[in-house]
Design a protein around this motif. Structure first.
Motif, mmCIF file in Angstrom:
data_model
loop_
_atom_site.group_PDB
_atom_site.id
_atom_site.type_symbol
_atom_site.label_atom_id
_atom_site.label_comp_id
_atom_site.label_asym_id
_atom_site.label_seq_id
_atom_site.Cartn_x
_atom_site.Cartn_y
_atom_site.Cartn_z
ATOM 1 N N ASP A 187 -2.558 10.483 -16.215
ATOM 2 C CA ASP A 187 -1.103 9.947 -16.050
ATOM 3 C C ASP A 187 -0.896 9.851 -14.691
ATOM 4 N N SER A 193 -0.533 14.794 -18.291
ATOM 5 C CA SER A 193 -2.149 15.073 -17.971
ATOM 6 C C SER A 193 -2.098 14.387 -16.675
ATOM 7 N N PHE A 222 1.011 20.463 -14.009
ATOM 8 C CA PHE A 222 -0.338 21.041 -14.400
ATOM 9 C C PHE A 222 -0.574 22.358 -14.168
#
Length: 295
Positions: free
Chosen positions: A185, A182, A256
């Motif tokens: 992170d 994510s 992402f």
């Protein structure tokens, strides 16, 4: 008896009309009237004692004698044209001087430049490199491509292209730090910095209330920044045109599903305000816009 030579202006008119297949077109090429061109051809026909063209109301066609004579005339005129003249300066070749950032030159301009030079082989193109964000004074180039915010006082500025910015890393680096699942992170990753691709705007889109990174490696060249990502030195922001080949080869991956659609910097074509661009420079600007706008 002295030899008589055909009038050169009549030979030129004959050759132009034969090559063009039209008296009107040939006259326009020679900057004379069609009647003047017809007069010169009649003068040549009187000199050789033969008809050179069949005139029947349609486009003029060469007679058999005209076709044979044309070969002789073309050879003679070419010989005169090719003969070296020590005191004559050859006409200057149209030349375009363009200054571009290194990454734009490497990934965007050079792969397509042959399209322009192939369509306009008579125009020479000189490519110079600039350092984005540092030297903001327009050089002696005819035009520049700049990567920045597009705010250049006293310069004509046309947006060339912009692309969404996204986060990328190498698979080896991700494995080394235990993966990134994510945006949060990224706190355990080394964020590669660049004044050309600031992180703050992407953080906002990703829902992170983080300040712009102030420590770590800073690389103000987008190509070198991407190379550092490939070498596993950290995580960086990049764009599709630059990263696609490395992504296809599996050397870097996009992290992402979050992209910054309107990044703070884009590519712009700039030139001196109020400058009337020479025809060859205008051709190049139009080609740039057609090749990259919206891309």
């Amino acid at each position: 008896m002295p030899k008589r030579f055909p009038p050169v202006h009549a030979l030129v008119a004959f050759e132009a009309a034969a090559q063009a297949g039209s008296f009107a077109v040939a006259a326009n090429q020679l900057c004379i009237t069609p009647s003047a061109l017809s007069h010169r051809i009649r003068l040549l026909e009187e000199f050789v004692g033969e008809r050179l063209f069949i005139r029947d109301g349609r486009a003029p066609a060469l007679t058999p004698f005209g076709r044979s004579y044309l070969e002789v005339v073309c050879t003679a005129l070419q010989t005169l044209t090719d003969f070296p003249m020590p005191g004559r300066t050859p006409p200057a070749q149209p030349r375009i001087k363009i200054t571009v950032p290194p990454t734009f030159a490497r990934y965007l301009l050079l792969p397509r430049l042959a399209e322009f030079t192939g369509a306009h082989p008579d125009i020479a193109v000189d490519v110079f490199l600039s350092v984005p964000l540092y030297d903001l004074a327009l050089s002696e180039s005819d035009l520049e491509v700049r990567f920045g915010a597009g705010k250049y006082p006293d310069l004509e500025t046309v947006k060339l292209m912009e692309e969404p910015a996204f986060v990328a890393a190498s698979p080896a680096y991700l494995e080394r730090i235990g993966g990134i699942a994510s945006p949060a992170d990224l706190s355990k990753a080394t964020l590669l910095r660049s004044a050309l691709e600031p992180w703050k705007s992407w953080f906002e889109v990703a829902g992170l209330d983080w300040p712009e990174p102030a420590t770590g490696v800073r690389i103000d060249d987008l190509g070198l920044l991407l190379e550092a990502v490939r070498l596993g030195q950290g995580v960086g922001l990049t764009r599709q045109h630059f990263a696609q080949e490395m992504i296809d080869r599996g050397e870097v991956v996009e992290l992402f599903d979050i992209r910054l659609d309107s990044p703070p910097h884009a590519y712009y074509v700039v030139y001196e305000q109020g400058t009337k661009l020479r025809p060859e420079v205008r051709l190049f600007v139009d080609w740039l816009l057609a090749s990259y706008s919206g891309g």
